[in-house]
Motif scaffolding. Structure first.
Motif, short mmCIF file in Angstrom:
data_model
loop_
_atom_site.label_atom_id
_atom_site.label_comp_id
_atom_site.label_asym_id
_atom_site.label_seq_id
_atom_site.Cartn_x
_atom_site.Cartn_y
_atom_site.Cartn_z
N PRO A 76 15.91 61.26 29.27
CA PRO A 76 16.36 62.27 30.14
C PRO A 76 16.90 61.96 30.89
CG PRO A 76 14.40 62.64 29.91
CD PRO A 76 14.41 61.35 29.80
N ALA A 77 18.43 62.75 31.07
CA ALA A 77 19.82 62.29 31.58
C ALA A 77 19.76 62.18 32.66
CB ALA A 77 21.00 63.19 31.60
N ARG A 78 18.73 62.58 33.56
CA ARG A 78 18.67 63.29 35.02
C ARG A 78 17.61 62.19 35.59
NH1 ARG A 78 15.29 66.56 32.28
NH2 ARG A 78 12.86 66.70 32.02
N ASP A 83 23.43 56.92 41.27
CA ASP A 83 25.06 57.01 41.09
C ASP A 83 25.34 56.56 39.99
OD1 ASP A 83 23.81 54.15 39.91
OD2 ASP A 83 25.60 53.32 40.91
N ILE A 84 24.57 56.70 38.70
CA ILE A 84 25.33 57.25 37.69
C ILE A 84 25.76 59.11 37.34
CG2 ILE A 84 25.41 56.50 34.73
CD1 ILE A 84 25.83 54.00 36.65
N TYR A 85 23.85 59.19 37.34
CA TYR A 85 23.64 60.79 36.84
C TYR A 85 24.56 61.63 37.90
CZ TYR A 85 21.67 65.35 36.62
OH TYR A 85 21.15 65.84 36.52
N SER A 86 24.73 61.00 39.65
CA SER A 86 25.40 62.20 40.44
C SER A 86 27.38 61.99 40.15
CB SER A 86 25.32 61.60 41.31
OG SER A 86 25.79 60.22 41.87
N HIS A 87 27.50 60.68 38.98
CA HIS A 87 28.83 61.32 39.15
C HIS A 87 29.86 61.39 37.73
CE1 HIS A 87 28.32 58.76 42.18
NE2 HIS A 87 28.99 59.61 43.00
N GLN A 88 28.39 61.59 36.55
CA GLN A 88 29.07 61.75 35.52
C GLN A 88 28.58 63.16 34.75
OE1 GLN A 88 31.10 59.42 34.99
NE2 GLN A 88 30.61 58.53 36.14
N LEU A 89 29.89 64.28 34.30
CA LEU A 89 29.07 64.93 33.51
C LEU A 89 28.36 64.86 32.73
CD1 LEU A 89 29.40 68.05 33.00
CD2 LEU A 89 31.38 67.54 31.85
N THR A 90 27.27 65.51 32.24
CA THR A 90 26.11 65.85 30.80
C THR A 90 26.40 66.26 29.64
OG1 THR A 90 24.35 64.64 33.07
CG2 THR A 90 24.17 65.21 30.86
N VAL A 91 26.34 65.88 28.82
CA VAL A 91 26.64 66.37 27.45
C VAL A 91 25.96 66.35 26.49
CG1 VAL A 91 27.94 66.61 25.12
CG2 VAL A 91 29.37 65.92 27.28
N ASP A 92 24.93 67.79 26.18
CA ASP A 92 23.70 67.80 26.06
C ASP A 92 24.19 67.17 23.81
OD1 ASP A 92 20.65 67.83 25.17
OD2 ASP A 92 21.43 70.10 24.81
N VAL A 93 23.31 66.23 23.61
CA VAL A 93 23.52 67.02 21.67
C VAL A 93 22.03 66.67 20.73
CG1 VAL A 93 24.29 65.34 19.70
CG2 VAL A 93 25.58 65.75 21.95
N SER A 94 21.37 68.00 20.78
CA SER A 94 20.49 67.56 20.20
C SER A 94 20.26 68.81 19.19
CB SER A 94 19.26 68.28 21.38
OG SER A 94 20.09 69.53 22.00
#
Length: 641
Positions: A76-78, A83-94
């Motif tokens: 999962p993205a979280r 340092d990656i997760y906190s600076h990028q927007l997450t898109v859920d493709v499911s």
């Protein structure tokens, strides 16, 4: 590009921020989508191994003005590095985000092609559907069975014909739903739906048994193949083949060999009847050839077709060629056949050039390429405990159709798979026994590692060394070796049969002669006895091939380069790209094949169309190229007769 692909791309591109994390737990992002994202300027980096990811990120992306996309499927993205997760927007493709009104449980396990079809009819205006209602929705849209409708016998038979003609297979939960609906509607009094849906060949055997009864009821004559007391399959003795819903398929089924013509005492009575194609009489094969030629012409796959469409078409094309080899063709017939063959060769070659790399990444319930066969058979071994995989070297679909005529003691399920490119034994057969891409094999110079690769593959799946057998012996020694493996209690047996490939490479042999030799082999070799032995001992028996073959014409014999296989006239392998380019210029009827899935120093030069790297104007049966006959091979699962 499908509407589902487009929707996923739009979903990813809609955020205004530059770099993204895309969470794809259902593996909806395919190679076509990745290529489009790359064209849109994204550097795609997949998160699998944390160490490998960190190395690539630090060396390629940190402090660099690159727009990147982190693709994560299992994690999962979280849970990605902070340092990656906190600076990028997450898109859920499911599945849940693409089909929010449908039950995720009901959607899991659908093939990508099924999801594409579902998406074409999906609307966010739908009410929220339960798991059962979603499955009913799937049945109606994908399989064209409306649970709310009450079907007649003719309609049920027509639905089954279409289901199996299109080679569709219901997953267990959908099959259970159909059986439940059948019970609620009382369909069990009409047909054994459970059996006929599960077993394509059994259903066509049922139709075959009923065809003579239909003929008998339509004339005062004797039908030789008509003994209702000996029917093997339950169901009504008579079927309405003249019902419009069934009749529309009937001549096609006879033309494509799904049903066989039967003998009557006076075939002339049917000369002007639509039923003539189901009558075995003078000229019946020519009638079949004409109809099948038209079907093939009308069903030529388009440039943007799917891999499944080419698989289905390959069976149809093989059936046409089988008929063409069994009758004398007139000049016009031969000209028409050659014209279609030229179109098929060109279209399939172009399709393979564009799509082969993607084929290596496709996920499916059934094997797509021959290297997927190992994983598929390992699942069968879990169900049955014993497995025998028989690889008949060089057997094409055309030859299998001839061999299958002699398998009277078994039913069988017919599938197909794509051979590895180039279509030579060292590449494709090793991929079958290892489950690996050719680039990961220790050597492509010979098959000497084949037994070791087979053993290692099953050791990795939890079997012990003493439980695994690999047998590559001539026909007169094969049965004895298999009996020894059975005597040792070995539940996993891999078997190579070489004789058909050796016959194909015989001197001065054409396709008609090869088919005659194939028929002789089927009757006189140990193959049928081998299948009976394995089946009697409780083995799941799967039969396949590493490549097919084609009749090709010599265009000259290059003197440079390493020949991959002594008789591999359809392909030359070079370790130097420049040398290959030089030979390509000398032989323009060739293709510099992009080495997808191949080692970096492995450069195939493939003969185009029906040409071969051999003496000019000579004719050979060979393999290594990109024709439909060489690439798509049979995959057969034997069942109880």
């Amino acid at each position: 590009m499908s509407s589902l692909d487009s929707r996923i791309i739009d979903k990813i591109l809609s955020p205004e921020r530059g770099s993204l994390i895309v969470y794809d737990p259902d593996e909806l992002i395919n190679q076509a989508i990745l290529e489009e994202l790359s064209e849109q300027g994204f550097y795609v980096i997949e998160y699998k191994d944390p160490i490998a990811f960190r190395f690539e990120y630090e060396s390629e992306l940190r402090d660099k003005a690159k727009r990147f996309l982190v693709l994560t499927r299992e994690t999962p993205a979280r849970e990605l590095p902070f340092d990656i997760y906190s600076h990028q927007l997450t898109v859920d493709v499911s599945l849940s985000s693409i089909f929010p009104k449908l039950s995720r449980t009901a959607l899991e396990g659908l093939e990508r092609s099924e999801l594409d079809k579902l998406h074409d009819s999906y609307s966010d205006d739908l009410d929220y559907l339960s798991t059962r209602r979603t499955r009913e929705f799937i049945l109606k849209l994908i399989y064209e069975l409306d649970p709310s409708k009450r079907y007649s016998l003719s309609e049920l038979v027509a639905w089954l014909i279409k289901l199996h003609y299109d080679r569709l297979q219901l997953r267990d939960e959908l099959l259970d739903l159909v059986i439940e609906i059948a019970r609620e509607r009382g369909y069990g009094r009409l047909l054994d739906l459970s059996t006929f849906i599960r077993h394509r060949e059994v259903f066509f055997e049922f139709l075959q048994e009923r065809w003579p009864v239909f003929l008998k009821n339509h004339g005062n004559f004797t039908v030789s193949d008509n003994n209702e007391a000996s029917f093997r399959h339950k169901g009504p003795n008579s079927l309405p083949f003249d019902d419009p819903a069934i009749k529309v398929y009937t001549d096609t089924m006879f033309a494509e060999g799904l049903l066989k013509p039967v003998s009557v005492d006076d075939p002339s009575k049917f000369e002007k009847s639509w039923m003539v194609i189901g009558i075995d009489g003078p000229g019946s094969e020519r009638i079949r050839f004409k109809r099948l030629l038209q079907i093939v012409s009308d069903s030529l796959p388009k440039a943007d077709t799917t891999f499944n469409s080419w698989m289905d078409f390959a069976w149809r094309w093989a059936e046409l060629n089988l008929v063409a080899c069994s009758i004398p063709l007139g000049k016009d017939d031969q000209s028409d056949l050659n014209a279609i063959r030229t179109i098929i060769d060109s279209r399939f070659e172009n399709w393979m050039t564009e799509e082969y790399g993607r084929l290596l990444t496709v996920s499916s319930r059934w094997p797509v390429t021959v290297r997927d066969i190992l994983n598929w058979t390992s699942k069968l071994s879990i169900e049955n405990k014993k497995l025998a995989l028989i690889v008949i070297d060089g057997m094409s679909l055309l030859q299998w159709l001839r061999v299958s005529d002699w398998i009277k003691d078994f039913s069988f399920e017919q599938y197909a798979a794509y051979a590895m490119i180039p279509t030579i034994t060292a590449v494709s057969r090793q991929a079958i026994f290892s489950g690996m891409l050719p680039m990961d094999l220790p050597s492509l110079a010979s098959n000497s590692s084949e037994s070791t690769l087979w053993e290692r593959a099953w050791l990795d799946r939890g079997f012990k060394e003493r439980e695994i057998s690999h047998i590559n012996k001539p026909d007169n020694q094969l049965i004895g070796e298999v009996e020894r493996s059975i005597g040792k209690g070995q539940p996993v047996i891999g078997i190579v049969i070489r004789e058909l490939d050796e016959k194909a490479h015989g001197e001065n042999i054409g396709m008609k002669a090869l088919l005659a030799a194939t028929e002789t082999w089927a009757k006189e070799s140990c193959f049928l006895d081998l299948c009976k032995l394995l089946f009697r001992e409780g083995y799941e028996v799967v039969i396949t091939s590493d490549h097919g073959n084609v009749e090709a014409y010599g265009m000259g014999n290059p003197s440079e380069g390493l020949i991959a296989e002594t008789r591999g006239e359809r392909v030359r392998i070079y370790k130097d790209r420049l040398l290959r380019g030089k030979i390509h210029i000398e032989y323009p009827n060739s293709i510099e094949w992009v080495p997808a899935g191949l080692p970096k120093d492995f450069f195939p030069l493939v003969a185009r169309g029906r040409w071969a790297f051999t003496t000019a104007n000579s004719v050979v049966i060979s393999h290594g190229g990109l024709t439909l006959e060489e690439v798509i091979v049979p995959l057969i699962r034997l069942g109880k007769g």
